[in-house]
Write a protein that holds these residues in place. Structure first.
Motif: not given
Length: 859
Positions: A102-129
Motif C-alpha cells: 500500500l505504501i508503494l501504491k501497488k493495489k495487489i490487495f483490498k486493504p479493508w477486506k484483507t484486514i478484516g479477514h486477517s483479524l478473523f483468522f488471528i482470533c480463531w485460528l489459534p483457538i482451532f489449532m
C-alpha cells in the motif's frame, strides 16, 4: 493539450522525487520485515524446542542458535508463536506485506477486506489449532491454549467444537454469500446465459439444415453398416439415442447416435485395471450430454450421425465422413471387447466368492490356538504406591535449590510413574529456561538421585519437567500389558506394546507404521528383554499365516528360544539347516534373499495395481487375483537383528547395503526391520541407516555422545537402567518403562506354539546365489534335468536373453525352480555364466541348432 502543458511547469520534479524516496524506503522496509518474520517463524517451527530454550540468551555468545536469523529469530519466534498466537503469526507477517504494497501504491490487495479477514483468522485460528492439538506443540500458542482451555472448562469439548464449527460456517456464509436465495439466483442466471448462448448459435433459416441428397444417402448407408456390426448399447449398455435427421424445422439439440460420448475415455482408464470390482455403466440422458458438451465447445446441429465429429458449419466430404464412421466403429468394438473381459473377470470372482466364500489364509492351520495370557507370569499387584513423604521431600529440595540460585517457582505438581516421578514446575515471569537446564547436576546432587533428566520446556505445555527416579520403583510385567483392553481390542496391523509411560498409561505402537525400529543400549540395560517384549506382543496377536520372522543372532543364545516355533512363524533359506541365523556368511545371503523377495512382491503388487500389502491381501482374499498368475497371500516379514555391531565389524558393506535397501523400500510390501546394537557409534549406525529408521528406542547408554547417535539428542545417558528407555518416533521423545518378560515365560510361550500342528517347514525365502558360488556349476546330468528344461531352452534361444526372471514370467515358476533350470542350462552349455546384473550370454544362436543340440542330449 494547452492546459496540461501549463500545469507541467508548476509541478516540481525535485519535490516529487523527494516525496517518493521515503515512500519507497518505508514500503521496502515493511516488505523486508514481512520476509524476515516469515522466515524466522518457519525456522522456529522446525527447531522450536531448541529455539525455545535459547530465546532468552541474546547476549550469551557460548550458546549457538539454530534459527536462520540467529537469536533474533529465536526471540521473534518465541514472542509471536510460542507466547502469543501460534501459526497465526504468519498472518502478521502477511499484514506487513500488505502495508508495504500500500505504501508503494501497488493495489495487489483490498486493504479493508484483507484486514478484516486477517483479524478473523488471528482470533480463531489459534483457538482451532489449540483444540485440534489439545495443547500439544506450539501451533496454537499460549493464547490459543488458554482460550481453548477456558472454553473447554465452561462448555466442554462438544460445545467448544460446536462454537468453532459455527464460526467457520458463518464466515463462509458471509464471505461467499451462501444463502439459499442467492444460490438459487446464481443458478437461474447461469441457466439463462446457457440458453441464450444456445439460441444465439441457432440459425434463423431452416434451409441451412438441408443437406445434399447424395450425402444423406451415403450417411444412411454408413449408419446401417454401423448398426449391423456393433451398437452403442453393446459398448457400455447405455440407452441408444435417436440420431438427428435432416428436417426443415430445427428441433432441440440432442446427442446423435454416432456421437462419441465423453465418459468413454474415463471408462477406458477404469478398464485398464483388471481387478476393478465392478463395471456398471450408468445411463445418461440426452440433456446431460448436451450440457456437458456445451461447457467445452458449441455444438452445431448436424444432418447425420457421422457429421457429429466435425463441429464446423461447413459440410464434410463423403470420404472424410465414411472414414470417421469406420474409426468410431473400430473404437467401439475395442471398448466392447475390453468391457466384456472385465465383466467376465468380475463375474468369475463373484461366483467364486458365492460358491467358496472369501479366501481364508488361516485354513491350513485352522485349529491353531492363540497363546493364552496364563503362560505369562503373574507378579501380583502392580498398582503404584504413593509415598507422600518422598514427594514432599523432593518438592522442598527442588524449590529450595532453585531459590538459592534466584530461580522463583510459581507452581509445582507431580506425576507418579512406575519408576520415575515427573515434577512439573512453572517458573516465575522473567526466569530463563536455560538457567534451569544448567542446574541439572546440582538438582541431582541435592536429591541424591541417579538419572535426573530435565525437559525444558514440556512439549505442548508451559511448564518445565524434572524427572526424578523413585526410591521404590514398580515393575511392569508383560502379562499386565498383554491382558489390558487396549492391547486386546487394538486394530493395529502389527501391534507392539512396549510398556507404560511416565503417567502409568500402556504405550503401544504399530510396527507397520514405524516402519522400522532401531534399538540401542549398553549391556545389561534391558535391550534383549525389549526385543522379547516386541516378539511376544506380535506372537499374541498374529496368526502364523500372517507373520513370519527372520532372526539373526550373532551371540547364538539370545534368540535360540524361538527355534521351537520354526514351522509356525520363522522363515529361512532353502538350504539352511536352522532358521535362526548365527553365521555371518548366511546373514549376507539371507539379507540379499530378502531383497529378492522384496522385488518379487513389488512385481506382484504392480500386476495387481495395489500400493501396499494390505490392499493386495484384501484383493486376494476377495478372489480377484488368480493364483495361476503367481499371486499368493503375502504374510508380513519381520527381520530381527540382535547385535548389529558385530555384523558390521565382520561383514561391513556387504551387510549395510542390503539393510539400507530394505529400510528404504520394503515398507510397502510388508517387510519390516528391528535392528538392535549395544554400541551405537557412528561407524555402526551410519547416516544411511539412521535416515531410514525414524522410530528408535534407546536404553541406558554410557555417554551423551552415544545418546546423540541414537536419538539425535542427549538423555539416554541419564536413564537408570532395568528397562528404563526413551522412545523417539520422529516427533517427540517419550520416557517409558519397558515391560519385563523373563526367559521361562518365553520358553512356555514357544513350547505352547511348537506343540501345535504347524506347516511342513519354515517359510522358504528365494534362493540367492552369490557371485563367488555362481561361477562353479556342477556337471550336467541329462537324467536329472527339469521337466521344463527343453521349453525353457527354446524360450531363451528364441529371445536371446538368458534371464531367470524372464523364465519366471514365461513359465509361471517360482524363483527357486527357475534358478535351478538356469543352472542346468549353464551346465549343458546353452547359456554362459553369471554376469552380475546383466543377463547371461546365450551360446546357441537359432532354434534349429538348439533342436539338434537337444537331440544329442536325449541320445
Amino acid at each position: 493539450m494547452d492546459k496540461k502543458t501549463q500545469k507541467k511547469p508548476t509541478e516540481s520534479p525535485e519535490k516529487g522525487r523527494i516525496l517518493s524516496k521515503p515512500r519507497i524506503f518505508f514500503g521496502l522496509t515493511f516488505i523486508l520485515l514481512s520476509a524476515v518474520l516469515a522466515l524466522s517463524f518457519v525456522s522456529y517451527l522446525m527447531n522450536w524446542k531448541a529455539d525455545q530454550s535459547q530465546a532468552g540468551t541474546m547476549l550469551d555468545k557460548s550458546i549457538k542458535s539454530s534459527n536462520i536469523f540467529g537469536k533474533v529469530g529465536d526471540w521473534l519466534g518465541n514472542i509471536f508463536i510460542f507466547e502469543s498466537i501460534g501459526i497465526a503469526s504468519f498472518i502478521i507477517a502477511f499484514l506487513f506485506l500488505v502495508v508495504g504494497t500500500l505504501i508503494l501504491k501497488k493495489k495487489i490487495f483490498k486493504p479493508w477486506k484483507t484486514i478484516g479477514h486477517s483479524l478473523f483468522f488471528i482470533c480463531w485460528l489459534p483457538i482451532f489449532m489449540g483444540a485440534l492439538t489439545k495443547g500439544q506443540g506450539v501451533l496454537g500458542g499460549v493464547y490459543g491454549y488458554q482460550i481453548m482451555d477456558y472454553l473447554n472448562s465452561i462448555i466442554g469439548a462438544v460445545g467448544l467444537w460446536t462454537v468453532l464449527a459455527a464460526s467457520i460456517l458463518l464466515y463462509f456464509i458471509l464471505e461467499f454469500n451462501l444463502r439459499p436465495s442467492s444460490i438459487k439466483a446464481k443458478l437461474d442466471k447461469i441457466n439463462e446465459n446457457t440458453i441464450g448462448k444456445v439460441k444465439s448459435m441457432m440459425p434463423d433459416s431452416n434451409d441451412d439444415f438441408e443437406a445434399d441428397e447424395e450425402l444423406k444417402e451415403e450417411a444412411e448407408e454408413a449408419e446401417e453398416e454401423t448398426l449391423s456390426r456393433v451398437t452403442v448399447s453393446d459398448v457400455a449398455n447405455k440407452p441408444v439415442t435417436t440420431p438427428v435427421n435432416t428436417m426443415k424445422e430445427p428441433e432441440p439439440v440432442s446427442a446423435p447416435k454416432g456421437f462419441p460420448e465423453v465418459p468413454v475415455s474415463n471408462e477406458i482408464e477404469t478398464i485398464s485395471t483388471p481387478n476393478h470390482t465392478s463395471f456398471e455403466a450408468e445411463p445418461r440422458d440426452v440433456s446431460q450430454q448436451v450440457s456437458l458438451n456445451l461447457s467445452t465447445k458449441p455444438i452445431v446441429p448436424v444432418s447425420s450421425p457421422e457429421e457429429a465429429f466435425d463441429i464446423r458449419p461447413s459440410t464434410p466430404s463423403p470420404a472424410v465422413t465414411t472414414a470417421s464412421a469406420q474409426e468410431n466403429i473400430k473404437f467401439n468394438v475395442e471398448v466392447a471387447q475390453v468391457v466384456d473381459v472385465l465383466d467376465d473377470s468380475d463375474k468369475k470372482s463373484q461366483e467364486l466368492v458365492e460358491k467358496h466364500g472369501l479366501y481364508d489364509h488361516k485354513l491350513d492351520l485352522a485349529n491353531f490356538q492363540m497363546p493364552p495370557v496364563d503362560l505369562l507370569k503373574d507378579y501380583g499387584n502392580e498398582e503404584i504406591s504413593i509415598n507422600k513423604e518422598e514427594l514432599e521431600e523432593n518438592k522442598n529440595k527442588i524449590v529450595g535449590l532453585l531459590k538459592n540460585f534466584n530461580v522463583g517457582i510459581a507452581e509445582i505438581k507431580a506425576t507418579i510413574g512406575p519408576t520415575v516421578t515427573l515434577y512439573e514446575i512453572v517458573p516465575e515471569a522473567g526466569i530463563r529456561v536455560a538457567a534451569i537446564k544448567k542446574l541439572q547436576d546440582d538438582i541431582a546432587l541435592n536429591l541424591s538421585a541417579l538419572g535426573i533428566r530435565i525437559i525444558a520446556p514440556m512439549p505442548g505445555k508451559g511448564t518445565i519437567g524434572i524427572e526424578v527416579p523413585r526410591k521404590n520403583p514398580t515393575m511392569v510385567s508383560m502379562r499386565s500389558v498383554i491382558a489390558s483392553q487396549k492391547f486386546q481390542n487394538t486394530d493395529m496391523d502389527l501391534p507392539v506394546v512396549f510398556g507404560k509411560t511416565i503417567s502409568n498409561e500402556i504405550f503401544m505402537a504399530d510396527l507397520s507404521k514405524m516402519p522400522h525400529l532401531l534399538m540401542a543400549g549398553a549391556t545389561g540395560q534391558g535391550k534383549s528383554v525389549g526385543i522379547n517384549a516386541i516378539l511376544t506382543s506380535l506372537l499374541y496377536k498374529k496368526h502364523p499365516s500372517e507373520l513370519k520372522f527372520v532372526m539373526v543372532d550373532p551371540k547364538k543364545v539370545e534368540l535360540s528360544l524361538y527355534s521351537k516355533i520354526e514351522r509356525h512363524y520363522l522363515a529361512k533359506l532353502p538350504d539352511a539347516e536352522e532358521a535362526i541365523i548365527t553365521d555371518t556368511n548366511k546373514v549376507i545371503n539371507t539379507l540379499n534373499s530378502l531383497c529378492i523377495e522384496m522385488d518379487t512382491r513389488y512385481d506382484l503388487l504392480k500386476n495387481a495395481f495395489c500400493k501396499n500389502l494390505k490392499e493386495y491381501n484384501k484383493k486376494f482374499t476377495e478372489r480377484k487375483l488368480n493364483p495361476e498368475n503367481g499371486h499368493r497371500y503375502l504374510p508380513y516379514i519381520v527381520l530381527v537383528v540382535d547385535e548389529f555391531a558385530d555384523l558390521i565389524m565382520t561383514a561391513g558393506k556387504e551387510v549395510e547395503l542390503p539393510i539400507a535397501r530394505l529400510a528404504q523400500l520394503a515398507r510397502a510390501v510388508g517387510i519390516h526391520l528391528i535392528v538392535a546394537t549395544q554400541r551405537p557409534s557412528v561407524n555402526v549406525i551410519t547416516g544411511m541407516i539412521k535416515a531410514n529408521f525414524p522410530a528408535r528406542a534407546a536404553f541406558r547408554v554410557i555417554s551423551s555422545v552415544d545418546s546423540r547417535t541414537i536419538l539425535d539428542s542427549p538423555g539416554a545417558d541419564q536413564l537408570i537402567g532395568k528397562g528404563d528407555m526413551l522412545y523417539f518416533n520422529g516427533n517427540e521423545i517419550l520416557r517409558l518403562q519397558c515391560a519385563f518378560v523373563d526367559t521361562p515365560e518365553v520358553e512356555r510361550l514357544a513350547e505352547f506354539i511348537g506343540e501345535q500342528k504347524g506347516y511342513s517347514s519354515a517359510l522358504l525365502l528365494p534362493e540367492y546365489v552369490s557371485e563367488d558360488s555362481s561361477s562353479t556349476v556342477g556337471a550336467f546330468d541329462p537324467n536329472e534335468k527339469d521337466a521344463l528344461f527343453e521349453e525353457a531352452a527354446r524360450i531363451i534361444v528364441s529371445t536371446q536373453q538368458g534371464s531367470t526372471s524372464m523364465l519366471q514370467r514365461q513359465l509361471k515358476l517360482g524363483y527357486n525352480r527357475a534358478g535351478r533350470i538356469m543352472d542346468q542350462l549353464e551346465a549343458s552349455g546353452i547359456v554362459g555364466g553369471f554376469n552380475g546384473a546383466k543377463a547371461r550370454e546365450v551360446l546357441i544362436s537359432d532354434l534349429h541348432s538348439l533342436e539338434q543340440f537337444l537331440e544329442d542330449l536325449r541320445n
